[in-house]
Structures are given as structure tokens and as C-alpha cells.
Scaffold this active site. Structure first.
Site, PDB file in Angstrom:
ATOM      1  N   ASN A 169      16.226  90.498   8.017  1.00 55.26           N
ATOM      2  CA  ASN A 169      17.523  91.138   8.559  1.00 55.26           C
ATOM      3  C   ASN A 169      17.460  91.398   9.794  1.00 55.26           C
ATOM      4  O   ASN A 169      18.137  91.222  10.828  1.00 55.26           O
ATOM      5  CB  ASN A 169      18.341  91.773   7.675  1.00 55.26           C
ATOM      6  CG  ASN A 169      18.874  91.500   6.542  1.00 55.26           C
ATOM      7  OD1 ASN A 169      18.925  92.420   5.541  1.00 55.26           O
ATOM      8  ND2 ASN A 169      18.941  90.276   6.346  1.00 55.26           N
ATOM      9  N   ARG A 207      17.844  90.455  13.872  1.00 61.35           N
ATOM     10  CA  ARG A 207      19.223  90.214  14.388  1.00 61.35           C
ATOM     11  C   ARG A 207      20.185  91.409  14.163  1.00 61.35           C
ATOM     12  O   ARG A 207      21.209  91.668  14.617  1.00 61.35           O
ATOM     13  CB  ARG A 207      19.730  88.756  14.098  1.00 61.35           C
ATOM     14  CG  ARG A 207      20.103  88.802  12.542  1.00 61.35           C
ATOM     15  CD  ARG A 207      20.135  87.214  12.239  1.00 61.35           C
ATOM     16  NE  ARG A 207      20.621  86.994  10.686  1.00 61.35           N
ATOM     17  CZ  ARG A 207      19.789  87.266   9.698  1.00 61.35           C
ATOM     18  NH1 ARG A 207      18.320  87.357  10.025  1.00 61.35           N
ATOM     19  NH2 ARG A 207      20.229  87.049   8.615  1.00 61.35           N
ATOM     20  N   ASP A 226      29.116  85.573   4.472  1.00 59.59           N
ATOM     21  CA  ASP A 226      28.182  84.539   4.222  1.00 59.59           C
ATOM     22  C   ASP A 226      28.100  83.824   3.044  1.00 59.59           C
ATOM     23  O   ASP A 226      27.362  82.868   2.725  1.00 59.59           O
ATOM     24  CB  ASP A 226      26.648  85.514   4.276  1.00 59.59           C
ATOM     25  CG  ASP A 226      26.607  85.993   3.030  1.00 59.59           C
ATOM     26  OD1 ASP A 226      27.596  86.053   2.193  1.00 59.59           O
ATOM     27  OD2 ASP A 226      25.607  86.626   2.716  1.00 59.59           O
ATOM     28  N   LEU A 234      31.155  81.005   0.612  1.00 61.66           N
ATOM     29  CA  LEU A 234      32.336  80.517   0.632  1.00 61.66           C
ATOM     30  C   LEU A 234      33.240  81.197  -0.454  1.00 61.66           C
ATOM     31  O   LEU A 234      34.329  81.560  -0.331  1.00 61.66           O
ATOM     32  CB  LEU A 234      32.220  79.056  -0.133  1.00 61.66           C
ATOM     33  CG  LEU A 234      31.810  78.013   0.936  1.00 61.66           C
ATOM     34  CD1 LEU A 234      31.960  76.849   0.311  1.00 61.66           C
ATOM     35  CD2 LEU A 234      33.010  77.681   1.865  1.00 61.66           C
ATOM     36  N   ALA A 259      33.556  84.370  -1.321  1.00 64.45           N
ATOM     37  CA  ALA A 259      34.108  85.606  -0.883  1.00 64.45           C
ATOM     38  C   ALA A 259      35.158  85.151   0.275  1.00 64.45           C
ATOM     39  O   ALA A 259      36.127  85.884   0.392  1.00 64.45           O
ATOM     40  CB  ALA A 259      33.074  86.612  -0.549  1.00 64.45           C
ATOM     41  N   ARG A 260      34.722  84.262   0.992  1.00 65.99           N
ATOM     42  CA  ARG A 260      35.776  83.850   2.321  1.00 65.99           C
ATOM     43  C   ARG A 260      37.061  83.617   1.414  1.00 65.99           C
ATOM     44  O   ARG A 260      38.376  83.723   1.827  1.00 65.99           O
ATOM     45  CB  ARG A 260      35.150  82.610   2.898  1.00 65.99           C
ATOM     46  CG  ARG A 260      34.356  82.928   3.991  1.00 65.99           C
ATOM     47  CD  ARG A 260      33.681  82.210   4.685  1.00 65.99           C
ATOM     48  NE  ARG A 260      32.879  82.406   6.148  1.00 65.99           N
ATOM     49  CZ  ARG A 260      31.648  82.081   5.972  1.00 65.99           C
ATOM     50  NH1 ARG A 260      30.883  81.729   5.341  1.00 65.99           N
ATOM     51  NH2 ARG A 260      30.924  82.698   7.079  1.00 65.99           N
ATOM     52  N   CYS A 280      18.525  61.563 -13.122  1.00 63.36           N
ATOM     53  CA  CYS A 280      17.408  60.753 -13.402  1.00 63.36           C
ATOM     54  C   CYS A 280      16.617  60.983 -12.280  1.00 63.36           C
ATOM     55  O   CYS A 280      15.337  60.742 -12.206  1.00 63.36           O
ATOM     56  CB  CYS A 280      17.953  59.327 -13.032  1.00 63.36           C
ATOM     57  SG  CYS A 280      18.872  58.616 -14.517  1.00 63.36           S
ATOM     58  N   CYS A 296      47.633  77.157   0.653  1.00 68.99           N
ATOM     59  CA  CYS A 296      48.742  77.094   1.400  1.00 68.99           C
ATOM     60  C   CYS A 296      50.039  76.492   0.704  1.00 68.99           C
ATOM     61  O   CYS A 296      51.163  76.773   1.083  1.00 68.99           O
ATOM     62  CB  CYS A 296      48.954  76.495   2.739  1.00 68.99           C
ATOM     63  SG  CYS A 296      47.769  77.439   3.740  1.00 68.99           S
TER      64      CYS A 296
END
Lengths: 345, 600
Positions: free
Chosen positions: B60, B63, B123, B125, B127-128, B179, B442
Site C-alpha cells: 500500500n 501510494r 475497491d 463491486l 460494496a459499490r 475441461c 433503478c
């Protein structure tokens, strides 16, 4: 002597970026010596990004004293009113060194114009932020040109900002996907970028493309009439007032009273004048933008500093990597429209 | 005060006051989070809540500039709060929560309700999608963002007014036919998937039942099926060796049994099926000599020295792979004495070494290029490259665009921003589009059902149905699903009518999906919130829209109702008549593929 490969510790620390730009670029970063002039809000962001990236050494030249307004966006300063009036670097440097002890951090608190031309020769690259005037920009560019040192100049006006650069000449080489048409040597990509080599790789079905960037000196950039020739009709219609307004401010005296706004009608007249100079229609100057810039000129703001400092540091890394063609040569940040056009002037 | 002179000038006095008075939520304190929190504080936000469940790791630090070496293994949400105090110039109130944002006990809906808006610095999907859904329930604006390498984006979301996170399809995890993984690999990734998802899983991780049943769908080749079943059964035997006590079975026995089975016997068996190899290179089993060489080295005790000289970024020889496999397998075997199972983790050296070497040895057998440990780690761990600069730029735009939430024409002033570095521009911005009619999220109306504990004990399902029908003027019968998929009522399932709601499972954080049997009005999803002092059940004020007819696609209805719910999940079914193996989605940060949009 420099080691020729990265240590296991370096690979572990820089893992996520080595996976992006490879060991070669990381080694180039590790040997780069960079000078940052003025630890402004943009300077702070650039320094953070480059120190994290892993340069060889970074010197910060800043003779300024801490001012109250520095506590807006210069996050290396400790939150302490009693340091107002102290040398800024005295307080900021320890925090910067903490980011990455592999990078040698040094400081120079002599005023910029008291440094001789030979001083700059020890750096591979110079980044200057918030220079005090156009003449200072041109003076510095004279020195970097003479010593063949690439130069970036950047500054903020609130939601607006700029990066102009004179990297003299640069060659980059990267493997690219084959496009609809084969690339041809001699093709001009955009203004000052030209393809100077194409090599087809049968194994990967890709082209190894070499691009040459030739740079104008900054006095030519700041007096260029090339903008209009680079825009098609649609782009010209959508052109925002940010470019002429920012260019106008290069000729403006930095205000000593930070509370005061610029004179609205004076700025507007000067901006319209600048449009004629740039050979773009004066109708791009809107009252909305003039009003915004009157308030925001020479102010610092964290989100735009982050954007501009991110782009600038990224471009420095691209430049050092010799893989990507860098910005050439005038990037404008318009935070109202969320746009960042690049002009080749 | 000079400190906020710039902020007042840039934001204007009014907006600056609003920013100061705002309580906002930042979900995620990683790459984007570190940058974003700094920006939000320096632009004067009054109160910021920070949620993250993660701890800090070495990788980590290139950055996430607020973390230091000494912080490794500490909580991100707690460490970040301490780190930013040194520049809390505008007196922001910071509240950190170490936890999973999807935990309804720690983060009930009334907790969410305190925020004026939500910043995603996530980071993954799952949780988003969860935050997106909560925002739809509460009609809160969200600033969504993501980065991958040099790319990144921000997307302001105004629930039910502009596209939500689910409106545009997202890249799905890569899958392979069984396979290819089990019998006929042709790329390094096939061997890595085999080593991680099959071999490692079977030997060390929680056991997965029903392999035999799944396999019957995997292939039409009876001979191959027989082989696959045999392989699986033998692995069960091998696992018994793993967990057997060390005194009876020596470590060497497990290792050599395993190598003989997976790299010799299984391969020889595959070679017997001629049809597999008519158009493919035949695999070459590991030789007895190679196995002997390893055994000799182990006996002579010379392997530690060999292992020390290995470099992770270089490709290892077959012998070196075998030695590292031996070392990691015996370590794992020892650890299994104290663990029921061990899960693969790219940062757990034993599990990584095992997968790297098993994959490479299989590659050698199938004459596929072998990779360095550094490269296998990226594929097995699904590591996405990440740099400080991209995160800085994206966090800047996230912050900048959020200021439009406070502006007069917030929706038209806001744009999506993508980094797209070209000779003539650095970013592309695009106007916000209206929600997509087919969007599974939506196209459902949402609201909160408020009640108190005692009321749920008293109200029967029948009473509840009457209440719902009259409140929302349903003209036909309805069906009700509780949670993910539990049908509790429809026109020919009325067993629960006399039961109380609590008996059926109504509780805080549960979702209730109500569908119109005539399919005329849109679906309604209710979030149950218990705690309100009330003698009755309180239904949200909502007007249900007419359902939009969507053309049938690929032979099944798309877009609304429970089908859609399943479609938006992460499990991908291949069109081929194969069972599929899914590579786990463990990405660091991700960017959706840019769509065709109206560009500013």
C-alpha cells in the site's frame, strides 16, 4: 556506483507500480535527481507523488516564510499558528522525508534569483510552481535551456490551473496496438510530436513506435498564436475562457492583499486583448468566468492542486521512463467544466 | 482568518458555509481514500465519517501516503484518522469506523441517513453495489470513483435522476470451461486457475461438496468424465494424508504421493484419451528421475541453500519449482495440524508458493511457458496495478464534482470524468445520463418500512398484505420475497398468512420485495427498520410507476424483478455446456470500460 537492479525490498515496496511501468522505469526513477522550486499547494502535491514514486533525490528550493493562507492546502505544514513567519521548509521537510526514506531530500532556502546558472546543472529535471512573474519564468527557462535541463512550470488560480513545459527534445518508444492504418515515419501527431520510427513485431502483432517531441521555448509558448490552428470548428465553439484568462494572469502583478479581488473591468479588458493576441474570438470571455477569476486568481485549492500535481508528477514519470510521449506543451485545467485541454504552442 | 480566505474566495461564502455544515461519508480508506480524505478536509468539509474493514500492507505504501511502515497490520480507518490530524487546518470532525460497510448491525439505515452525501473510495463491486442500493433507498447523492493503473473515473450519482452504478454493465470475472482447466490447458492462466481453484482448494481449503454431480455437466466425453471423477476421489485420499498426524506419515510421503499422482498418474491417464490430443501437443509427465533428484536433495538436506538463492522476478527451473513446491507443501501440511483449512491468500507465502510451483510444473508438462513468482502472483492474486498520481487526480475530481451537489443546477453542472491521456487533452468529461430503463436497480421503487419490535410480533402477513395493497393501490394480487430469494407469499402460496411478521423473518436490515402479479407496476423493495416507537407499521410515501415493457433478450426476460436480481450477481454462466470455474474477484481498484456517451 548505482546498482543495476532493484533489491527485493524495493520490489516489494514498489510492487503495484512496477506492475504498471516495469523494472526499467523504476530504475530510471531511482537514478533521477529533481529540483522542485516553491513548495506551494501544487508543489506539495508534486513532491508527495514523486517521493512516493521513488526518485534518487529531490531538492526543494523555497525561501518563503510560512503565511497564514499556506494552511489552506499545504498539508506538509504542521497545524500550528505559531510557525507563521518561520522558514516554510524548516517545518515541511521532516514530513516529506517520512514519506519514503529511500529518497534523498534536501533543501535550498536561498531566494531563487540568487542562485547561479551552474547551480541548476546538478539536476536532471526542474519543476517550478507559482513563480512570481512572467519574467521569472523566462529567466529560469533561459538557464534550463542553456544547460539542457527539462523544465515544468505550473500554478493554480483556484479552480483553474496550468502546466507549461519546455523539455527541449524528447524521444519515447512504446509498443502499440496496430491501428486502422499502419503508422508512417514522419507523421506529425499533434503540433510538435512526430513519429520517427515504426517497427512491426510479428510475434506480438504490435508496432514499436518511436515518437519525437520538440519543444518551444516558454517565451514562444506564452506569445504563441497557434491555438486557433489546432482547433476544429466545434472545439473552437466550445473553447472556454480559461486559456486567455490564465495567460492574462502571467502579466498580472501577484496581489499583496490576498483578501482583495482583481479589478473586474481591467481583467476583462486585458483578457479580450489576450484573445486578439492568441488569435481567438474575444466572445469566449464570459462575465461568469471573469468574475470567478477575479476572486480565484492566485488562490490555492486542494482538489485542483491534487489534479494538477497528479498530472505533473505523472508526466515527469512518463518523461523519465522514455516510454510515453509527454505533455507538449501547455495544459489548462478548467475545474468548472472539468476539462483539461492540452495545446501545442 | 487567513486560513480560510482562499476557501471563501474559491467556493463563495455561501457554499463554503454549506461545505462546513456538511456531514459526509467516505467509504474506503485505501488508495483513493487517502488522497480524498486529504482533499475533503482541506476544502473545509465539517464532519467526515470514514469506513474501512482493511488493514495496512507493505504494498500500500507506494501510494497510500498517510500510512508508514510502522502502521503495517493496523486498521486503515483508525490509522488514517490519526495521520491527518497534523493538517486538520479547518477543524474537520473525523469519525472512523473499522468495519464492513455492508454490516447492517454496525451501519443500520438510520446511521446512513445522517449524511448529505457519500463518497465511494472502494475497491470491489459488491460494496459499490451495496452503497448504490443504500443510496437509492435514501435518495442520497453518491460520488463513485475508481482507478486502475493510469486510468480512472468519477461518476456523480443522483438516485433515480441520473444513471446509478448498476445502470452500465460491469466487466465480469474471466471464466474457463472445466475441461480446459482440468484436461487441456493451453495458457499459463489455465494452469494457475487449476492450481489455485482446484488443487489447492481440494487439498487445503474448505471442502466443496458435489464435485461429482457438477462434473457430469462438464463434458460429453465419458472417458474424460471417468478420469475427472477418479482424479477428484484420489485427491480426497491425498487430503487424508495432509491431515494425518506427522508421526505415521512422514512429510516426504505426502509430497511424493502428491507429485506422483498429479504430475504423473493423472497425466498418463489423460494421454490414454486419444481424441484429446489429435490437435494438441501431448503432455509429458514428470520423469521418475526428476522426482528422484528432489528426493536426494531432501535427504541430503541441501535444499534450504538452494531456496535462498531464488529470485522472485526470475523464472525458475523445473527442479527449483519442485523444491519450492516441496517446501510450501510441507509447511502447509504442518499448519493444517492447527487449522481446519487454509484459504489461498496472495500475501500468504506458503499458499502462493504452492500455487506458483504447482501451476508452473503443470505448464511444463503441457509445454506452456512458465512464469516468475512475481508474474503468477499478479494473476493468482488478481492484482491491479495502482499508482499515487492516478489516485490523486481522481480524488481531486471526486472532490471537485462533489461541490456541484451544493450548487444550484447540481445535476446539469456535474459530469462524469475519465482520465484519457491524449496529445490534446488529459481527461474526458461527459454529461450525466438519465437512469437506464432496463437497470435492475433503478427500475425498482425503494423505501423504508418502519416499525418497532412488538408490532412485528402482532401484525400478521395477511394484515401486512392488505395494508400494502391499499397503500399502493395494487389492482391485482401481489407476491412477496423476503431477503435474497425467500418467497413468503404469492397467489397460490398462502401458508404464511396467519403468521406474524417476526415469525416469518422480518427484522432490521432485511429487504422485502413486492411484485405485482399482473406485472403492471414496477417492483417495490422495502428496507425494514425496527426501532421506531410506533404501534403500527409505517410504509414509505411512494408512487409506483407503470412497469416499462422490455423486449425479450436471449430468450429470457431481462431487467426487472427477481430475474434481474440474479443477473446482476457475480456468478457468470457460460453459454457453453460446461460447468465454469470462476476466478475470484479480488481486484484492488477497478474501472468500467468507457461507454459511448455524450462527451462534453
Amino acid at each position: 556506483m548505482e546498482q543495476e537492479s532493484l533489491t527485493a525490498d524495493e520490489i516489494a515496496l514498489y510492487d503495484r507500480q512496477i506492475r504498471l511501468w516495469g523494472m526499467g522505469t523504476q530504475l530510471r526513477l531511482r537514478s533521477a535527481k529533481v529540483l522542485v522550486i516553491n513548495l506551494s499547494a501544487v508543489g506539495t502535491e508534486v513532491v508527495k507523488n514523486l517521493v512516493l514514486g521513488g526518485l534518487n533525490s529531490l531538492e526543494i528550493l523555497d525561501s518563503s516564510k510560512v503565511k497564514e493562507e499556506d494552511f489552506s492546502a499545504q498539508f506538509f505544514l504542521p497545524n500550528d499558528d505559531s510557525i507563521v513567519g518561520d522558514l516554510k521548509l524548516l517545518h515541511a521537510l521532516p514530513q516529506i522525508q517520512e514519506l519514503n526514506n529511500r529518497v534523498t531530500i534536501t533543501s535550498n532556502t536561498r531566494p531563487l534569483n540568487e542562485n547561479e546558472g551552474s547551480y541548476f546543472k546538478k539536476f536532471d529535471l526542474v519543476i517550478a510552481t507559482e513563480l512570481s512573474s512572467k519574467s521569472e519564468i523566462l529567466w529560469l527557462n533561459g538557464i534550463t535551456r542553456e544547460s539542457n535541463i527539462p523544465l515544468y512550470v505550473s500554478g493554480l488560480h483556484g479552480m483553474f490551473g496550468y502546466i507549461i513545459n519546455d523539455l527541449i527534445r524528447h524521444e519515447s518508444e512504446a509498443e502499440r496496438e496496430i491501428g486502422n492504418q499502419p503508422r508512417v515515419v514522419g507523421t506529425s501527431i499533434s503540433g510538435n510530436k512526430t513519429i520517427i520510427g515504426v517497427q512491426y513485431n510479428k510475434l506480438t502483432n504490435k508496432e514499436l513506435v518511436k515518437v519525437e517531441d520538440v519543444y518551444s521555448q516558454l517565451d514562444n509558448v506564452l506569445s504563441s498564436k497557434k491555438v486557433s490552428s489546432q482547433l476544429n470548428k466545434r472545439q473552437m465553439r466550445r473553447l472556454s475562457a480559461s486559456l486567455p484568462l490564465i495567460f492574462t494572469l502571467f502579466d498580472w502583478q501577484r496581489p499583496t492583499d490576498i483578501e482583495a479581488d482583481l479589478d473586474n473591468s481591467k481583467l476583462k479588458a486585458a483578457a479580450i486583448n489576450m484573445c486578439q493576441h492568441l488569435n481567438i474570438p474575444s466572445t469566449v470571455i464570459t462575465d461568469e468566468y471573469v468574475e470567478l477569476v477575479c476572486k480565484q486568481a492566485f488562490t490555492e485549492f486542494s482538489p485542483t492542486a491534487a489534479i494538477l500535481g497528479g498530472c505533473l508528477a505523472q508526466d515527469v514519470i512518463q518523461f523519465l521512463s522514455k516510454k510515453e510521449s509527454p505533455i507538449n506543451n501547455c495544459l489548462i485545467l478548467d475545474g468548472i467544466r472539468s476539462e483539461m485541454p492540452i495545446y501545442s504552442l | 482568518m487567513g486560513r480560510d480566505t482562499y476557501l471563501k474566495k474559491v467556493l463563495g461564502e455561501d457554499r463554503y458555509q454549506k461545505v462546513q455544515g456538511s456531514t459526509v461519508l467516505m467509504v474506503g480508506a485505501g488508495g483513493i481514500g487517502c488522497e480524498l480524505l486529504k482533499n475533503l478536509m482541506l476544502s473545509g468539509y465539517g464532519t467526515i465519517h470514514i469506513v474501512d474493514l482493511d488493514t495496512i500492507t507493505l504494498s500500500n505504501l507506494n501510494r497510500q501516503f498517510l500510512f508508514r511502515k510502522g502502521d503495517i497490520d493496523q486498521s486503515k480507518s483508525i490509522t488514517i484518522k490519526k495521520a491527518v490530524e497534523s493538517f486538520n487546518f479547518h477543524g474537520t470532525k473525523l469519525i472512523s469506523h473499522h468495519g464492513n460497510i455492508m454490516d447492517t448491525d454496525q451501519f443500520p439505515i438510520d446511521w446512513w441517513d445522517q449524511f448529505s452525501y457519500i463518497f465511494n473510495a472502494l475497491d470491489n463491486l459488491e460494496a459499490r453495489r451495496y452503497v448504490n442500493k443504500m443510496a437509492l433507498f435514501l435518495k442520497k447523492p453518491v460520488m463513485e470513483s475508481g482507478t486502475t493503473g493510469f486510468d480512472g473515473y468519477v461518476q456523480p450519482i443522483f438516485p433515480y435522476k441520473t444513471e446509478c452504478f448498476d445502470c452500465q454493465p460491469k466487466a465480469t470475472p474471466q471464466t474457463f470451461p472445466v475441461c480446459t482447466i482440468r484436461s487441456t490447458p493451453s495458457k499459463p492462466i489455465h494452469c494457475i486457475t487449476w492450481a489455485k481453484e482446484f488443487l489447492f482448494q481440494q487439498l487445503f481449503d474448505e471442502s466443496v461438496e458435489g464435485d461429482a454431480e457438477d462434473l457430469s455437466n462438464a463434458t460429453d466425453n465419458d472417458k474424460e468424465l471417468e478420469n475427472l471423477l477418479k482424479e477428484s476421489n484420489e485427491l480426497v485420499e491425498l487430503r487424508k494424508l495432509v491431515v494425518a498426524t506427522g508421526e505415521v506419515i512422514s512429510q516426504n510421503t505426502f509430497f511424493s504421493e502428491m507429485v506422483r499422482k498429479i504430475f504423473q498418474i493423472d497425466i498418463e491417464r489423460l494421454l490414454l484419451i486419444d481424441t484429446l490430443w489429435t490437435n494438441r501437443l501431448k503432455p509429458i509427465p514428470i520423469s521418475d528421475a526428476q522426482i528422484e533428484e528432489v528426493a536426494d536433495l531432501i535427504r541430503s538436506g541441501g535444499i534450504e541453500q538452494r531456496l535462498e538463492s531464488l529470485i522472485d522476478t526470475q523464472v525458475w527451473s523445473p527442479l527449483e519449482n519442485l523444491l519450492v513446491l516441496y517446501k510450501s507443501a510441507t509447511n502447509l501440511q504442518t499448519r493444517m495440524k492447527n487449522n481446519k483449512f487454509i484459504a489461498f491468500d496472495k500475501d500468504d507465502e506458503d499458499t502462493l508458493d504452492f500455487v506458483v510451483t504447482a501451476a508452473n510444473l503443470r505448464s511444463l508438462i503441457f509445454q506452456i511457458d512458465t512464469l516468475s513468482k512475481f508474474d503468477v502472483k499478479q494473476i493468482a492474486g488478481n492484482i491491479i496495478p495502482a499508482i499515487a498520481t492516478t489516485n490523486a487526480i481522481i480524488s481531486g475530481f471526486s472532490n471537485l464534482e462533489s461541490l456541484n451537489f451544493l450548487a444550484q443546477n447540481s445535476r446539469t453542472d456535474s459530469s462524469m470524468v475519465f482520465i484519457s491521456i491524449r496529445p490534446n487533452k488529459y481527461v474526458t468529461s461527459a454529461t450525466l445520463e438519465a437512469p437506464r430503463k432496463q437497470c435492475a436497480s433503478c427500475s425498482v421503487a425503494r423505501g423504508i418500512l418502519k416499525s418497532e419490535e412488538g408490532t412485528l410480533d402482532q401484525v400478521t402477513l395477511e394484515q401486512f398484505i392488505d395494508k400494502v395493497k391499499s397503500k399502493y393501490s395494487y389492482s391485482s394480487d401481489i407476491s412477496i420475497i423476503l431477503g435474497k430469494s425467500k418467497l413468503i407469499y404469492d397467489f397460490d402460496f398462502d401458508d404464511n398468512l396467519s403468521k406474524s411478521l417476526s415469525e416469518i423473518g422480518f427484522k432490521t436490515g432485511e429487504l422485502v420485495l413486492i411484485q405485482d402479479e399482473d406485472d403492471e407496476v414496477e417492483n417495490l423493495e422495502l428496507y425494514i427498520e425496527v426501532g421506531l416507537k410506533s404501534n403500527d407499521i409505517e410504509l414509505p410515501e411512494l408512487e409506483l410507476r407503470q412497469k416499462i415493457l422490455i423486449e425479450k433478450e436471449n430468450g429470457h426476460e431481462n431487467g426487472v424483478g427477481k430475474d434481474a436480481e440474479e443477473e446482476s450477481g457475480d456468478v457468470i454462466e457460460s453459454d457453453m455446456a460446461f460447468e465454469t470455474i470462476v476466478i475470484e474477484d479480488e481486484v484492488e481498484e477497478e474501472v468500467p470500460a468507457p461507454k459511448k456517451r455524450r462527451i462534453n
